[in-house]
Design a protein around this motif. Structure first.
Motif: not given
Length: 131
Positions: A29-36, A77-86, A94-101, A109-111
């Motif tokens: 969901g957040l694009g991480g990589a397990e390392t240990c 992140v590099d792309d908030a819209d793509a990261a939120m979608g993932r 969704e806690e708050m839709p992606v928008a320019d602040m 925001g996502a929970r």
């Protein structure tokens, strides 16, 4: 002071129920990589380290001594819209839709299903935050 590669001065440490599912959200969901990974004798997760961008977070299965704890995190992140979608595709709500602040970030925001809030933020301007 010695800090291991991939860690920063402060490293978030999650105690959650169903730690395996939470590790899956961090990776998928957040694009991480397990390392240990270290397991307890009972088969529960003692510690899993997941690298997300330039940071490492740690996860353990909650116990009576260390119960589940929720928190909130600001994730660049590099792309908030793509990261939120993932994140939403992997179980977040969704806690708050992606928008320019007004402070120069594109953010939403996502929970996650463990109760943590992720402020997913794409910095739109080079430079510090201004008061």
């Amino acid at each position: 002071m010695h800090i291991p590669p991939g860690f920063n001065t402060i490293a978030p440490y999650f105690f959650v129920r169903n730690a395996e599912a939470f590790v899956g959200f961090l990776v998928q969901g957040l694009g991480g990589a397990e390392t240990c990974r270290t397991m307890r004798p009972d088969g529960g997760i003692a510690n899993v380290q997941v690298r997300i961008g330039d940071s490492t977070v740690m996860v353990s299965e909650a116990t009576g001594r260390y119960p589940p704890m929720c928190s909130a995190f600001y994730l660049y992140v590099d792309d908030a819209d793509a990261a939120m979608g993932r994140a939403l595709a992997h179980g977040a709500i969704e806690e708050m839709p992606v928008a320019d602040m007004p402070y120069g970030d594109r953010q939403g925001g996502a929970r996650d299903s463990h109760g943590n809030i992720w402020w997913i933020s794409q910095r739109l301007v080079a430079g510090p935050y201004e008061p």
